[in-house]
Motif scaffolding. Sequence first.
Motif, short mmCIF file in Angstrom:
data_model
loop_
_atom_site.label_atom_id
_atom_site.label_comp_id
_atom_site.label_asym_id
_atom_site.label_seq_id
_atom_site.Cartn_x
_atom_site.Cartn_y
_atom_site.Cartn_z
N ASP A 1 0.85 -1.21 0.00
CA ASP A 1 0.00 0.00 0.00
C ASP A 1 0.88 1.25 0.00
OD1 ASP A 1 -2.19 -1.72 0.17
OD2 ASP A 1 -2.14 -1.69 2.36
N ILE A 2 1.50 1.54 -1.12
CA ILE A 2 2.47 2.61 -1.19
C ILE A 2 1.83 3.84 -1.83
CG2 ILE A 2 4.70 3.26 -2.17
CD1 ILE A 2 5.48 0.37 -1.67
N PRO A 3 1.90 4.98 -1.14
CA PRO A 3 1.30 6.19 -1.71
C PRO A 3 2.10 6.69 -2.92
CG PRO A 3 2.49 6.71 0.30
CD PRO A 3 2.53 5.22 0.15
N ALA A 4 1.40 7.24 -3.89
CA ALA A 4 2.07 7.80 -5.07
C ALA A 4 2.84 9.05 -4.65
CB ALA A 4 1.03 8.16 -6.13
N GLY A 5 4.01 9.22 -5.24
CA GLY A 5 4.80 10.42 -4.99
C GLY A 5 5.33 10.56 -3.58
N PHE A 6 5.59 9.45 -2.89
CA PHE A 6 6.07 9.52 -1.52
C PHE A 6 7.46 10.15 -1.45
CE2 PHE A 6 7.36 5.36 -3.08
CZ PHE A 6 8.69 5.30 -2.70
N ALA A 7 7.73 10.85 -0.35
CA ALA A 7 9.03 11.47 -0.13
C ALA A 7 9.99 10.44 0.45
CB ALA A 7 8.89 12.67 0.82
N SER A 8 11.27 10.61 0.14
CA SER A 8 12.27 9.69 0.69
C SER A 8 13.27 10.47 1.54
CB SER A 8 12.97 8.94 -0.45
OG SER A 8 13.87 9.78 -1.15
N PRO A 9 14.00 9.80 2.43
CA PRO A 9 14.06 8.34 2.58
C PRO A 9 12.76 7.77 3.15
CG PRO A 9 15.53 9.43 4.16
CD PRO A 9 14.93 10.49 3.31
N ALA A 10 12.42 6.59 2.62
CA ALA A 10 11.18 5.94 3.00
C ALA A 10 11.45 4.51 3.44
CB ALA A 10 10.21 5.95 1.81
N VAL A 11 10.60 4.01 4.32
CA VAL A 11 10.64 2.60 4.72
C VAL A 11 9.23 2.03 4.61
CG1 VAL A 11 12.65 2.80 6.23
CG2 VAL A 11 10.40 3.17 7.18
N PHE A 12 9.17 0.83 4.07
CA PHE A 12 7.89 0.14 3.95
C PHE A 12 8.04 -1.25 4.56
CE2 PHE A 12 7.86 3.25 0.52
CZ PHE A 12 6.70 3.93 0.84
N PHE A 13 7.01 -1.65 5.31
CA PHE A 13 7.04 -2.90 6.06
C PHE A 13 6.12 -3.91 5.40
CE2 PHE A 13 5.09 -5.46 9.52
CZ PHE A 13 6.20 -6.22 9.82
N ASN A 14 6.57 -5.17 5.35
CA ASN A 14 5.79 -6.25 4.75
C ASN A 14 5.92 -7.52 5.58
OD1 ASN A 14 4.37 -7.75 2.74
ND2 ASN A 14 6.31 -8.45 1.89
N VAL A 15 4.80 -8.16 5.87
CA VAL A 15 4.82 -9.51 6.42
C VAL A 15 4.73 -10.43 5.20
CG1 VAL A 15 3.68 -11.21 7.87
CG2 VAL A 15 3.73 -8.81 8.58
N ALA A 16 5.86 -11.04 4.85
CA ALA A 16 5.95 -11.82 3.61
C ALA A 16 5.33 -13.20 3.74
CB ALA A 16 7.41 -11.93 3.18
N SER A 17 5.49 -13.83 4.91
CA SER A 17 4.95 -15.18 5.11
C SER A 17 5.00 -15.53 6.59
CB SER A 17 5.76 -16.22 4.30
OG SER A 17 7.07 -16.32 4.81
N TRP A 18 4.37 -16.67 6.93
CA TRP A 18 4.49 -17.19 8.28
C TRP A 18 4.25 -18.68 8.27
CZ3 TRP A 18 0.47 -13.53 7.44
CH2 TRP A 18 -0.81 -14.05 7.38
N GLU A 19 4.71 -19.30 9.36
CA GLU A 19 4.50 -20.72 9.59
C GLU A 19 4.35 -20.92 11.09
OE1 GLU A 19 8.04 -22.31 7.86
OE2 GLU A 19 9.27 -21.86 9.60
N ARG A 20 3.85 -22.06 11.47
CA ARG A 20 3.70 -22.35 12.89
C ARG A 20 5.08 -22.43 13.53
NH1 ARG A 20 -0.61 -25.61 16.06
NH2 ARG A 20 0.28 -25.34 18.12
N ALA A 21 5.23 -21.78 14.67
CA ALA A 21 6.52 -21.76 15.37
C ALA A 21 6.73 -23.07 16.11
CB ALA A 21 6.57 -20.59 16.34
N GLU A 22 8.00 -23.38 16.37
CA GLU A 22 8.34 -24.60 17.10
C GLU A 22 8.14 -24.43 18.60
OE1 GLU A 22 12.19 -26.08 16.04
OE2 GLU A 22 11.71 -26.08 13.91
N ARG A 23 8.08 -23.18 19.09
CA ARG A 23 7.83 -22.96 20.51
C ARG A 23 6.63 -22.03 20.67
NH1 ARG A 23 10.56 -18.44 23.42
NH2 ARG A 23 11.40 -17.07 21.84
N GLU A 24 5.98 -22.13 21.80
CA GLU A 24 4.76 -21.36 22.06
C GLU A 24 5.05 -20.16 22.95
OE1 GLU A 24 1.71 -21.93 20.72
OE2 GLU A 24 2.55 -23.61 19.60
N LEU A 25 4.41 -19.04 22.64
CA LEU A 25 4.51 -17.84 23.46
C LEU A 25 3.22 -17.54 24.20
CD1 LEU A 25 6.30 -15.37 21.02
CD2 LEU A 25 7.32 -16.69 22.87
N GLY A 26 2.14 -18.15 23.77
CA GLY A 26 0.82 -17.86 24.33
C GLY A 26 -0.18 -17.81 23.20
N GLY A 27 -1.33 -17.20 23.50
CA GLY A 27 -2.37 -17.14 22.48
C GLY A 27 -2.88 -18.52 22.16
N ASN A 28 -3.56 -18.63 21.05
CA ASN A 28 -4.06 -19.91 20.59
C ASN A 28 -3.00 -20.65 19.78
OD1 ASN A 28 -6.17 -21.87 20.21
ND2 ASN A 28 -6.29 -21.16 18.10
#
Length: 186
Positions: free
Chosen positions: A32-59
């Motif tokens: 979701d990158i705005p047109a004509g954004f000023a730089s320097p810029a940083v954009f964050f992406n969650v590329a993928s996930w998998e079930r972790a080998e250890r549990e932290l909580g939650g479901n």
Amino acid sequence: MNGVQWLDDYQDAVVARLLEIPWVVTAGLYPDIPAGFASPAVFFNVASWERAERELGGNVTLNLTCEIYILRSFMAGEINQEEGDPEVLVRNAALKMSDWIHGRQFGPCMAPAVMVSAEPVQWADNDKSTYASWAITFNQLLAVGTDPFEVAGNPTAKEFWFGIFPNIGPKHKDDYELVASAKEGD
């Protein structure tokens, strides 16, 4: 411990922290990158996930693979000759971001981030590359959902008893051993 309920909760926390970095002019979510954004810029992406080998909580606990893209414009109006070459600036920013992200947490329901790699990437803007850009990849464990043992209104266990099969059940009540008990007032 309860985890996040929505991916947006995590992403918003990361972007908020990225916006606190003094040299960042624009921060947001990829793609979701705005047109004509000023730089320097940083954009964050969650590329993928998998079930972790250890549990932290939650479901469930997930091992997220995330990317932070750092961009610096090549456009003549945005280049400050005193600052230097955009390629060098972005590479230096990627090094600083690699250090910044490693060990960082964005809330109580996650493990510290683990920096994995950083590399230059081709950033296309209208089929022409007008940005020097690097991507920093990191992993982070994230608890997701409601911990079934922390549901509001559920009774809290006051005692923990241990029995050994086959001497279990109501007829063997006297065969159990008290392992732990809540203190008075708990």
